[in-house]
Design a protein around this motif. Structure first.
Motif, PDB file in Angstrom:
ATOM      1  N   ALA A 147       0.833  -1.200   0.000  1.00 52.71           N
ATOM      2  CA  ALA A 147       0.000   0.000   0.000  1.00 52.71           C
ATOM      3  C   ALA A 147       0.868   1.251   0.000  1.00 52.71           C
ATOM      4  CB  ALA A 147      -0.915  -0.003   1.220  1.00 52.71           C
ATOM      5  N   ALA A 148       0.319   2.346  -0.518  1.00 52.74           N
ATOM      6  CA  ALA A 148       1.091   3.574  -0.687  1.00 52.74           C
ATOM      7  C   ALA A 148       1.608   4.137   0.636  1.00 52.74           C
ATOM      8  CB  ALA A 148       0.244   4.630  -1.406  1.00 52.74           C
ATOM      9  N   ASP A 149       0.879   3.887   1.728  1.00 54.23           N
ATOM     10  CA  ASP A 149       1.342   4.401   3.022  1.00 54.23           C
ATOM     11  C   ASP A 149       2.325   3.451   3.702  1.00 54.23           C
ATOM     12  OD1 ASP A 149      -0.276   2.345   3.867  1.00 54.23           O
ATOM     13  OD2 ASP A 149      -1.650   3.596   5.028  1.00 54.23           O
ATOM     14  N   CYS A 150       2.689   2.359   3.017  1.00 52.96           N
ATOM     15  CA  CYS A 150       3.721   1.418   3.487  1.00 52.96           C
ATOM     16  C   CYS A 150       3.347   0.696   4.774  1.00 52.96           C
ATOM     17  CB  CYS A 150       5.072   2.109   3.657  1.00 52.96           C
ATOM     18  SG  CYS A 150       5.676   2.885   2.156  1.00 52.96           S
ATOM     19  N   THR A 151       2.069   0.586   5.074  1.00 52.53           N
ATOM     20  CA  THR A 151       1.652  -0.097   6.299  1.00 52.53           C
ATOM     21  C   THR A 151       1.077  -1.477   6.049  1.00 52.53           C
ATOM     22  OG1 THR A 151      -0.564   0.889   6.231  1.00 52.53           O
ATOM     23  CG2 THR A 151       1.151   2.100   7.433  1.00 52.53           C
ATOM     24  N   LEU A 152       0.663  -1.755   4.813  1.00 54.00           N
ATOM     25  CA  LEU A 152       0.046  -3.041   4.498  1.00 54.00           C
ATOM     26  C   LEU A 152       0.678  -3.660   3.260  1.00 54.00           C
ATOM     27  CD1 LEU A 152      -3.783  -2.361   4.989  1.00 54.00           C
ATOM     28  CD2 LEU A 152      -2.218  -3.459   6.593  1.00 54.00           C
ATOM     29  N   LEU A 153       0.730  -4.987   3.276  1.00 57.17           N
ATOM     30  CA  LEU A 153       1.214  -5.768   2.142  1.00 57.17           C
ATOM     31  C   LEU A 153       0.176  -6.821   1.814  1.00 57.17           C
ATOM     32  CD1 LEU A 153       3.453  -7.059   0.254  1.00 57.17           C
ATOM     33  CD2 LEU A 153       4.166  -8.356   2.284  1.00 57.17           C
ATOM     34  N   ALA A 154      -0.223  -6.895   0.547  1.00 58.72           N
ATOM     35  CA  ALA A 154      -1.140  -7.941   0.093  1.00 58.72           C
ATOM     36  C   ALA A 154      -0.345  -8.991  -0.678  1.00 58.72           C
ATOM     37  CB  ALA A 154      -2.235  -7.358  -0.792  1.00 58.72           C
ATOM     38  N   VAL A 162      -5.728 -14.486  -0.470  1.00 59.09           N
ATOM     39  CA  VAL A 162      -4.980 -13.237  -0.383  1.00 59.09           C
ATOM     40  C   VAL A 162      -4.746 -12.959   1.095  1.00 59.09           C
ATOM     41  CG1 VAL A 162      -4.975 -10.763  -0.813  1.00 59.09           C
ATOM     42  CG2 VAL A 162      -5.894 -12.318  -2.535  1.00 59.09           C
ATOM     43  N   THR A 163      -3.484 -12.853   1.480  1.00 58.24           N
ATOM     44  CA  THR A 163      -3.127 -12.600   2.874  1.00 58.24           C
ATOM     45  C   THR A 163      -2.670 -11.158   3.028  1.00 58.24           C
ATOM     46  OG1 THR A 163      -2.437 -14.911   3.108  1.00 58.24           O
ATOM     47  CG2 THR A 163      -1.739 -13.380   4.835  1.00 58.24           C
ATOM     48  N   ILE A 164      -3.204 -10.478   4.032  1.00 57.19           N
ATOM     49  CA  ILE A 164      -2.837  -9.094   4.322  1.00 57.19           C
ATOM     50  C   ILE A 164      -1.871  -9.099   5.495  1.00 57.19           C
ATOM     51  CG2 ILE A 164      -3.675  -6.789   4.832  1.00 57.19           C
ATOM     52  CD1 ILE A 164      -4.727  -7.992   2.180  1.00 57.19           C
ATOM     53  N   HIS A 165      -0.671  -8.564   5.270  1.00 56.97           N
ATOM     54  CA  HIS A 165       0.343  -8.460   6.313  1.00 56.97           C
ATOM     55  C   HIS A 165       0.530  -6.994   6.686  1.00 56.97           C
ATOM     56  CE1 HIS A 165       1.949 -12.629   5.849  1.00 56.97           C
ATOM     57  NE2 HIS A 165       1.531 -12.468   4.614  1.00 56.97           N
ATOM     58  N   SER A 166       0.816  -6.736   7.951  1.00 57.04           N
ATOM     59  CA  SER A 166       1.200  -5.387   8.364  1.00 57.04           C
ATOM     60  C   SER A 166       2.694  -5.220   8.161  1.00 57.04           C
ATOM     61  CB  SER A 166       0.834  -5.151   9.828  1.00 57.04           C
ATOM     62  OG  SER A 166       1.471  -6.096  10.669  1.00 57.04           O
ATOM     63  N   LEU A 167       3.118  -4.001   7.914  1.00 57.22           N
ATOM     64  CA  LEU A 167       4.539  -3.687   7.736  1.00 57.22           C
ATOM     65  C   LEU A 167       4.958  -2.649   8.772  1.00 57.22           C
ATOM     66  CD1 LEU A 167       4.790  -3.401   3.834  1.00 57.22           C
ATOM     67  CD2 LEU A 167       5.620  -5.270   5.259  1.00 57.22           C
ATOM     68  N   PRO A 168       6.202  -2.755   9.260  1.00 55.15           N
ATOM     69  CA  PRO A 168       7.286  -3.630   8.798  1.00 55.15           C
ATOM     70  C   PRO A 168       7.389  -4.965   9.516  1.00 55.15           C
ATOM     71  CG  PRO A 168       8.166  -2.032  10.320  1.00 55.15           C
ATOM     72  CD  PRO A 168       6.699  -1.728  10.204  1.00 55.15           C
ATOM     73  N   ASP A 169       6.447  -5.280  10.445  1.00 54.54           N
ATOM     74  CA  ASP A 169       6.612  -6.492  11.249  1.00 54.54           C
ATOM     75  C   ASP A 169       6.254  -7.769  10.502  1.00 54.54           C
ATOM     76  OD1 ASP A 169       3.728  -6.672  11.390  1.00 54.54           O
ATOM     77  OD2 ASP A 169       3.771  -5.267  13.066  1.00 54.54           O
TER      78      ASP A 169
END
Length: 253
Positions: A147-154, A162-169
């Protein structure tokens, strides 16, 4: 507005035997990856200004949002990073072991960090030091988008999840049973309000998800073959999709 792509024709770029990805840099230069090379082009003249060659197949490509770096994933889990201005190699490393593919790669936070992903594993790296910051396991992955705000990764998988991960953890926050087949493309809208997914089975169509509650809002149909990639306009009002059916479609909210 007329036909926006009707003026000036096109330029043939000759050099690759097969192109698997292409990206524009902010200065207008074009980067392509395919066969065993990455090429930097002047798109106005069709001339390759720089060619980087490898011993194995180059399979993935990304450019940092600030235009400073070019990265590619090479078969056997290798990642190479180049300075777009000096055109010199600044780093290369074995990002993933026992990997018979080029890792998927994406910069985020401008060029500060890079995510690499292959098979079941995601890794977060410092671009400047090539230090491994974090690593986590996920489903057998086939696509990804930050995501553009760098908080989520799909992460799209081979089994339709489809798994949604939080970033950077890297913590897994949500898993969507999005499709029945391989998820070939995932994309967040720039405002992060939507996630769009597409699978190998084109009959399922594009699925639009609200990221607040992760509910499916809509199914979009129109392509007659699988969708390969999804992109949004900066204001999130338009979406473009490209497909094996050799068409681009623009969808408007």
């Amino acid at each position: 507005m007329g036909n926006p792509f009707s003026r000036g024709g096109y330029v043939n770029l000759k050099g690759h035997t097969q192109v698997v990805a292409a990206r524009f840099l902010p200065n207008g230069e074009l980067v392509t990856v395919g066969d065993t090379s990455v090429r930097l082009w002047n798109p106005k003249t069709g001339r390759a200004e720089k060619v980087w060659r490898f011993n194995e197949a180059a399979e993935t490509l990304c450019c940092s949002p600030d235009g400073r770096f070019i990265a590619c994933g090479v078969r056997d889990g290798l990642v190479f990073v180049y300075d777009a201005r000096s055109r010199q190699q600044v780093a290369h490393w074995q990002a993933h072991a026992d990997c018979e593919q080029g890792p998927l790669v994406q910069f985020f936070a401008d060029s500060t960090y890079m995510l690499s992903a292959a098979v079941y594993t995601c890794k977060l790296w410092s671009t400047r030091t090539v230090q491994l910051i974090n690593t986590w396991d996920t489903t057998l992955l086939t696509s990804l988008h930050i995501a553009a705000d760098c908080t989520l990764l799909a992460i799209g998988s081979s089994v339709g999840l489809v798994t949604i991960h939080s970033l950077p953890d890297g913590n897994a926050k949500r898993q969507l049973h999005a499709h029945q087949a391989e998820v070939w493309a995932v994309a967040f809208s720039p405002d992060r309000s939507l996630l769009v997914t597409a699978a190998r089975d084109d009959a399922e169509g594009l699925k639009v998800w609200a990221t607040e509650e992760w509910e499916m809002l809509q199914v979009l149909r129109g392509h007659v073959a699988a969708v390969l990639d999804i992109g949004f306009s900066p204001d999130s009002s338009q979406m473009v999709t490209c497909s094996i059916d050799r068409t681009l479609r623009v969808w408007r909210q």
